[in-house]
Design an enzyme around this catalytic site. Structure first.
Site, PDB file in Angstrom:
ATOM      1  N   TYR A   1       0.877  -1.148  -0.163  1.00 26.85           N
ATOM      2  CA  TYR A   1       0.084  -0.001   0.035  1.00 26.85           C
ATOM      3  C   TYR A   1       0.885   1.178  -0.053  1.00 26.85           C
ATOM      4  CZ  TYR A   1      -4.713   1.941   0.193  1.00 26.85           C
ATOM      5  OH  TYR A   1      -5.741   2.481  -0.204  1.00 26.85           O
TER       6      TYR A   1
ATOM      7  N   HIS B   1       3.272   4.518  -0.415  1.00 30.03           N
ATOM      8  CA  HIS B   1       3.048   6.045  -0.656  1.00 30.03           C
ATOM      9  C   HIS B   1       4.249   6.450  -0.850  1.00 30.03           C
ATOM     10  CE1 HIS B   1       4.346   6.066   3.577  1.00 30.03           C
ATOM     11  NE2 HIS B   1       3.405   5.267   3.802  1.00 30.03           N
ATOM     12  N   GLU B   2       4.324   7.827  -0.767  1.00 22.27           N
ATOM     13  CA  GLU B   2       5.723   8.739  -0.963  1.00 22.27           C
ATOM     14  C   GLU B   2       6.893   8.507  -0.019  1.00 22.27           C
ATOM     15  OE1 GLU B   2       2.449  10.264  -1.357  1.00 22.27           O
ATOM     16  OE2 GLU B   2       2.383  11.349  -2.849  1.00 22.27           O
TER      17      GLU B   2
ATOM     18  N   HIS C   1       7.526   5.434   1.441  1.00 19.88           N
ATOM     19  CA  HIS C   1       8.076   4.240   0.670  1.00 19.88           C
ATOM     20  C   HIS C   1       8.830   4.695  -0.555  1.00 19.88           C
ATOM     21  CE1 HIS C   1       4.243   2.404   2.593  1.00 19.88           C
ATOM     22  NE2 HIS C   1       5.300   1.641   3.214  1.00 19.88           N
TER      23      HIS C   1
ATOM     24  N   GLN D   1       3.925  -9.989  13.079  1.00 19.16           N
ATOM     25  CA  GLN D   1       4.180  -8.638  13.828  1.00 19.16           C
ATOM     26  C   GLN D   1       3.019  -8.128  14.380  1.00 19.16           C
ATOM     27  OE1 GLN D   1       6.388  -6.785  10.234  1.00 19.16           O
ATOM     28  NE2 GLN D   1       5.245  -5.041  10.786  1.00 19.16           N
TER      29      GLN D   1
ATOM     30  N   ILE E   1       8.846  11.378   5.640  1.00 17.99           N
ATOM     31  CA  ILE E   1       7.948  12.199   4.619  1.00 17.99           C
ATOM     32  C   ILE E   1       6.367  12.587   4.702  1.00 17.99           C
ATOM     33  CG2 ILE E   1       6.872  11.885   1.998  1.00 17.99           C
ATOM     34  CD1 ILE E   1       9.914  11.932   2.366  1.00 17.99           C
TER      35      ILE E   1
HETATM   36  P1  AMP Z   1       5.587   0.097   6.201  1.00 16.26           P
HETATM   37  O1  AMP Z   1       5.124  -0.801   4.964  1.00 16.26           O
HETATM   38  O2  AMP Z   1       4.717   0.750   7.060  1.00 16.26           O
HETATM   39  O3  AMP Z   1       5.944  -1.357   7.040  1.00 16.26           O
HETATM   40  O4  AMP Z   1       6.959   0.678   5.765  1.00 16.26           O
HETATM   41  C1  AMP Z   1       7.993   0.020   5.101  1.00 16.26           C
HETATM   42  C2  AMP Z   1       9.135   1.029   5.353  1.00 16.26           C
HETATM   43  O5  AMP Z   1       8.830   2.388   4.901  1.00 16.26           O
HETATM   44  C3  AMP Z   1       9.593   1.180   6.726  1.00 16.26           C
HETATM   45  O6  AMP Z   1      11.121   1.326   6.985  1.00 16.26           O
HETATM   46  C4  AMP Z   1       9.048   2.612   7.251  1.00 16.26           C
HETATM   47  O7  AMP Z   1       9.487   3.188   8.115  1.00 16.26           O
HETATM   48  C5  AMP Z   1       9.107   3.242   5.923  1.00 16.26           C
HETATM   49  N1  AMP Z   1       8.057   4.677   5.857  1.00 16.26           N
HETATM   50  C6  AMP Z   1       6.799   4.489   6.104  1.00 16.26           C
HETATM   51  N2  AMP Z   1       6.107   5.604   5.940  1.00 16.26           N
HETATM   52  C7  AMP Z   1       7.183   6.458   5.906  1.00 16.26           C
HETATM   53  C8  AMP Z   1       7.140   7.902   5.791  1.00 16.26           C
HETATM   54  N3  AMP Z   1       6.423   8.591   5.945  1.00 16.26           N
HETATM   55  N4  AMP Z   1       8.284   8.701   5.747  1.00 16.26           N
HETATM   56  C9  AMP Z   1       9.605   7.910   5.608  1.00 16.26           C
HETATM   57  N5  AMP Z   1       9.604   6.301   5.574  1.00 16.26           N
HETATM   58  C10 AMP Z   1       8.424   5.824   5.626  1.00 16.26           C
END
Ligand code: AMP
Length: 282
Positions: A33, A35-36, A38, A62, A177
Site C-alpha cells: 500500500y 505511498h511517497e 516508501h 508482527q 515524508i
Molecule cells: P511499512 O510498509 O509501514 O512497514 O513501511 C515500510 C518502510 O517504509 C519502513 O522502513 C517505514 O519506516 C518506511 N516508511 C513508512 N512511512 C514513511 C514515511 N512517511 N516517511 C519515511 N519512511 C516511511
C-alpha cells in the site's frame, strides 16, 4: 512492467544472476500500500544500487491478535506501478505460507530496545519484525537495506540486529515524508474519516512544539514530555499511548535531552494508532 515473484527460490535465482554480473543490490522491505514515504526509500535505493528489490508482505507475526492484520490495506497493482515508475527491478510478494511454512519455529528475539515505546503496547511486535527482516536479509542478501525514520525504534532495532548477528548489510535510514499539512505519511492514514484526519494533525503539531522547545534550549525531558502531552490532550479525538524521550540508539529513557535523542509519540485517533517522532543531536 516490473517483475513480481512470490517464491524464495525465484528471488534467489534473480539476485544470483545480478550478483554474477557484479551488480549491487538494494532491498526496501515494506508491507505494501505504498505511498511517497516508501517511494523515498525506493528512490534512494535506486540511486545507490544497480538493482533494487522491494518486498511487499503484510507480515502476520508482527501483528497481535487484537490488531489490524485482516483490515490492513493492500493494493498490489498500485504498488507495482509505483515501484515500476520509481525504478525498482523486482517485487518479492510472498504468501504467509511461503515465509512461514508448516512447522516454522525459529524466531529472532531482541532483549533490549524492544521494551520501551511501541514495545510496551505491542510486546510481540518487534520479535515479528526482526524475524521477517532477518529472513528477507537471508533471502535477498542485499548490499544495502533502506528503512524510514518514521519507525525510529524499528530502525534502531534493525541496526542493532545487523550488528549483533553479523549481517553484512549496510542499513540506510531515510527521513520522514509528510503530507503538505504535516501529517506523517502512513498506510494506516486511510483508516481515518474526515474528522479524524483533521484531528490527526495534533501529532505533527506536538512534534513541532517539542522540536521548538529543544531548539530553544529546553533540556529537561519531563518538561518536553509535559508540553507535548498537554498539546495532544487539547484534541478531543486523541488518546495518548505514549510521549517519551529516549536515547536514539539504545531506546533507553532519558532525563536530560543530550546526545542523539529520539522524541517519539504514539496516539490513538479514534481506533487508529498513529506514530510520529523527531531526532535531535545535542
Ligand atoms: P511499512 O510498509 O509501514 O512497514 O513501511 C515500510 C518502510 O517504509 C519502513 O522502513 C517505514 O519506516 C518506511 N516508511 C513508512 N512511512 C514513511 C514515511 N512517511 N516517511 C519515511 N519512511 C516511511
Amino acid at each position: 512492467m516490473i517483475k513480481v515473484v512470490s517464491t524464495v527460490c525465484e528471488t534467489r535465482a534473480q539476485v544470483k544472476e545480478w550478483k554474477n554480473q557484479g551488480l549491487t543490490v538494494g532491498l526496501v522491505p515494506t508491507m505494501g500500500y505504498l505511498h511517497e514515504g516508501h517511494q523515498s526509500l525506493i528512490k534512494k535505493a535506486v540511486e545507490e544500487n544497480d538493482r533494487v528489490v522491494v518486498s511487499v508482505f503484510v507480515n502476520p507475526i508482527q501483528f497481535a491478535p487484537n490488531e489490524d492484520l485482516e483490515t490492513y490495506p493492500r493494493d498490489l497493482e498500485a504498488d507495482k506501478r509505483l515501484c515500476d515508475s520509481t525504478g525498482a527491478d523486482l517485487i518479492f510478494h510472498p504468501t504467509p505460507d511461503e515465509m512461514y511454512p508448516d512447522g516454522f519455529s525459529t524466531h529472532i528475539q531482541m532483549d533490549n530496545l524492544t521494551k520501551e515505546l511501541c514495545g510496551k503496547t505491542r510486546p510481540t511486535h518487534f520479535g515479528g519484525v526482526c524475524t521477517v527482516v532477518g529472513k528477507l536479509f537471508n533471502i535477498v542478501q542485499p548490499d544495502k537495506a533502506y528503512f524510514g525514520q518514521k519507525d525510529a525504534q524499528q530502525l534502531a532495532i534493525i541496526k542493532r540486529m545487523v550488528r549483533d548477528l553479523n549481517f553484512d548489510i549496510e542499513i540506510v535510514g531515510c527521513p520522514i515524508i509528510r503530507e503538505p499539512d504535516g501529517l506523517a505519511k502512513s498506510s494506516r492514514n486511510t483508516y481515518l474519516n474526515a474528522d479524524e484526519r483533521k484531528a490527526a494533525l495534533i501529532l505533527s503539531k506536538a512534534i513541532k512544539l517539542g522540536e521548538e522547545l529543544v531548539a530553544d534550549g529546553e533540556r529537561n525531558a519531563q518538561t518536553v514530555i509535559k508540553a507535548m502531552t498537554d498539546k495532544i490532550n487539547t484534541e478531543p479525538l486523541a488518546r495518548i499511548d505514549y510521549v517519551n524521550v529516549v536515547d536514539a540508539l539504545s531506546i533507553e529513557p532519558l532525563d536530560v535531552v543530550k546526545g542523539e535523542v529520539l522524541v517519539a509519540i504514539a496516539v490513538y485517533i479514534g481506533k487508529t494508532r498513529l506514530i510520529d517522532n523527531f531526532i535531535t543531536a545535542i
